[in-house]
Each structure stands twice: as structure tokens, then as C-alpha cells.
Design an enzyme around this catalytic site. Structure first.
Site, short mmCIF file in Angstrom:
data_model
loop_
_atom_site.label_atom_id
_atom_site.label_comp_id
_atom_site.label_asym_id
_atom_site.label_seq_id
_atom_site.Cartn_x
_atom_site.Cartn_y
_atom_site.Cartn_z
N SER A 85 0.83 -1.21 0.00
CA SER A 85 0.00 0.00 0.00
C SER A 85 0.87 1.26 0.00
O SER A 85 2.03 1.24 0.41
CB SER A 85 -0.90 0.02 1.24
OG SER A 85 -1.72 -1.12 1.28
N1 SAH Z 1 -0.50 -4.73 4.33
C1 SAH Z 1 0.06 -5.04 3.04
C2 SAH Z 1 -0.92 -4.74 1.94
C3 SAH Z 1 -0.89 -5.78 0.89
S1 SAH Z 1 -2.18 -5.73 -0.29
C4 SAH Z 1 1.40 -4.36 2.84
O1 SAH Z 1 1.73 -3.46 3.62
O2 SAH Z 1 2.15 -4.75 1.94
C5 SAH Z 1 -3.40 -6.76 0.43
C6 SAH Z 1 -3.04 -8.19 0.70
O3 SAH Z 1 -4.24 -8.87 1.11
C7 SAH Z 1 -2.52 -8.98 -0.51
O4 SAH Z 1 -1.25 -9.48 -0.21
C8 SAH Z 1 -3.56 -10.11 -0.70
O5 SAH Z 1 -2.98 -11.34 -1.12
C9 SAH Z 1 -4.16 -10.21 0.69
N2 SAH Z 1 -5.50 -10.81 0.74
C10 SAH Z 1 -6.50 -10.72 -0.17
N3 SAH Z 1 -7.59 -11.43 0.23
C11 SAH Z 1 -7.25 -11.98 1.43
C12 SAH Z 1 -7.93 -12.84 2.35
N4 SAH Z 1 -9.18 -13.27 2.13
N5 SAH Z 1 -7.28 -13.22 3.47
C13 SAH Z 1 -6.00 -12.80 3.73
N6 SAH Z 1 -5.30 -12.00 2.90
C14 SAH Z 1 -5.92 -11.59 1.76
#
Ligand code: SAH
Length: 214
Positions: free
Chosen positions: A64
Site C-alpha cells: 500500500s
Molecule cells: N498490508 C500489506 C498490503 C498488501 S495488499 C502491505 O503493507 O504490503 C493486500 C493483501 O491482502 C494482498 O497481499 C492479498 O494477497 C491479501 N489478501 C487478499 N484477500 C485476502 C484474504 N481473504 N485473506 C487474507 N489476505 C488476503
């Protein structure tokens, strides 16, 4: 991990930018000073690691924007020692920020490769969250109740399990909506039946997916 004076200088500039954009919580800004964001990115992005940008982290997912991480973290209003559940470990950067704030962190990621890479990076920084590969819609009941829950992907609805795993007085910060835009929402659990709902404008997240990937 190499963290040079140049990286530290870039972090300070980013913190000034975040402050100018309205992030005022000193503990959140301090956490950004402590966590080397470039470490969570592909080395080809190192020079831009401290600009307010999102980047690909593999598996079609993104880390993000720093502003989004700071904004969500500020909405949690957390104190040291609190138990936090994060949905969407992704790169692990947000997880590390929560750890730097002194929270006891549980984080779930549905992409195995991201889970493995985040686990190794966070361990190298010396933080000790509980990381899981699994489905965030279910939360993690074995560590509940949580003081706060943070969802870092766009949720089509508010998962009932997450509401149930929150303490009374606790906060659920969740971007709600499908498609390109989600509404940043904070739900506060007043008691088992009543919730206070606040919204904080549009953000853009990758979708919260239903099936656990390989
Ligand atoms: N907090 C992260 C943001 C990553 S983007 C950072 O700082 O890098 C959001 C993430 O949510 C992705 O890696 C995606 O694979 C994950 N995601 C999507 N659906 C999900 C679910 N149902 N359960 C757990 N993770 C999920």
C-alpha cells in the site's frame, strides 16, 4: 539488509510529507522512522521506496501507499501491548509498522509466496508477530479477542467472524467496496449489539478474495 544514511534521510522526507498530508500521530510517524520500507520492495524500486507510491510485490498484489498505511494505522489508535489482527500481510511492511508501535500482532495472508517472503523479512528485522497463511474472512479465533482489527484489502462486505473476534470498545478498520474504490470505514464495538460507524473517504485497494490461494 543495508540501511544507509541515505535511506534514513529519505525516510525523514517521507515523514514530513505524511505530516503535511495530515498524519499527526507522533507514534505512527516514529514507527515510519524505524521501519526500512525499501527492505520490503524489490531492489529495483529502492530509489523510490520512500516516495508515496504503491508497488507490485508479486502474485498480482501491491504494497500500500505509505499514506494509506499511516492513515489506517492512525485510525486504529493503538497502545503498546494491544493485540491486533491484520488481514492481508502482503509485503509485511504494515505488519512491521504495527510491531514497531509495540502491538502484539497476528496477521493473515492468503498467498503462500507472500506469506513466506514477509515472514522472512519481518524476522530479519527482529519483530515477532504471529503470521499465518490462510483465509482472512475467518479471522483467527484462537488469538481473539482483539483490541483492533485492520483489513488491508478491499472487502465486499464486513466479515461476521471479524466482528465477533473484536473486544467491546475495539475498532475494526476496513476499506469497504468492490471495484476500483473503497470507502475507508471504522467500526467501533459499543457492546455486543451496537456499533458506531465512521467513514473517511475513498481509497483504492486490491480486493479481499474468498478462496485461499496455493
Ligand atoms: N498490508 C500489506 C498490503 C498488501 S495488499 C502491505 O503493507 O504490503 C493486500 C493483501 O491482502 C494482498 O497481499 C492479498 O494477497 C491479501 N489478501 C487478499 N484477500 C485476502 C484474504 N481473504 N485473506 C487474507 N489476505 C488476503
Amino acid at each position: 539488509m543495508i540501511d544507509t544514511y541515505r535511506h534514513k534521510g529519505m525516510r525523514r522526507k517521507l515523514i514530513e510529507e505524511l505530516r503535511a498530508m495530515g498524519i499527526s500521530a507522533i507514534d505512527v510517524l516514529d514507527a515510519f522512522d524505524q521501519v526500512p520500507r525499501h527492505f520490503f520492495l524489490d531492489s529495483s524500486f529502492t530509489n523510490q521506496a520512500y516516495s508515496n507510491m504503491a508497488f507490485q510485490i508479486g502474485e498480482g498484489q501491491t504494497i500500500s501507499h505509505p499514506y494509506t498505511v499511516a492513515f489506517q494505522t492512525q485510525l486504529l489508535n493503538l497502545n503498546k501491548g494491544q493485540r491486533i489482527l491484520e488481514i492481508g500481510t502482503g509485503s509485511g511492511f504494515q505488519t512491521a509498522i504495527l510491531c514497531a508501535l509495540g502491538a502484539r500482532v497476528v496477521s493473515i495472508e492468503r498467498q503462500r509466496n507472500l506469506y513466506i517472503s514477509a515472514k522472512s523479512k519481518i524476522a530479519q528485522l527482529g519483530y515477532v508477530p504471529n503470521l499465518f497463511f490462510g483465509d482472512g474472512y475467518k479471522g483467527k479465533a484462537s488469538y481473539a479477542p482483539y483490541d483492533s482489527i485492520l483489513v488491508t484489502c478491499g472487502a465486499p462486505f464486513i466479515p461476521e467472524d471479524l466482528k465477533n473476534q473484536l473486544k467491546v470498545g475495539g475498532r475494526l478498520v476496513i476499506p469497504i467496496g468492490e471495484g476500483d474504490k473503497q470507502i475507508m470505514t471504522r467500526l467501533t464495538k459499543i457492546n455486543e449489539e451496537e456499533w458506531k460507524t465512521e467513514t473517511f473517504g475513498d481509497f483504492s485497494f486490491v480486493p479481499m478474495l474468498t478462496k485461499t490461494a496455493k
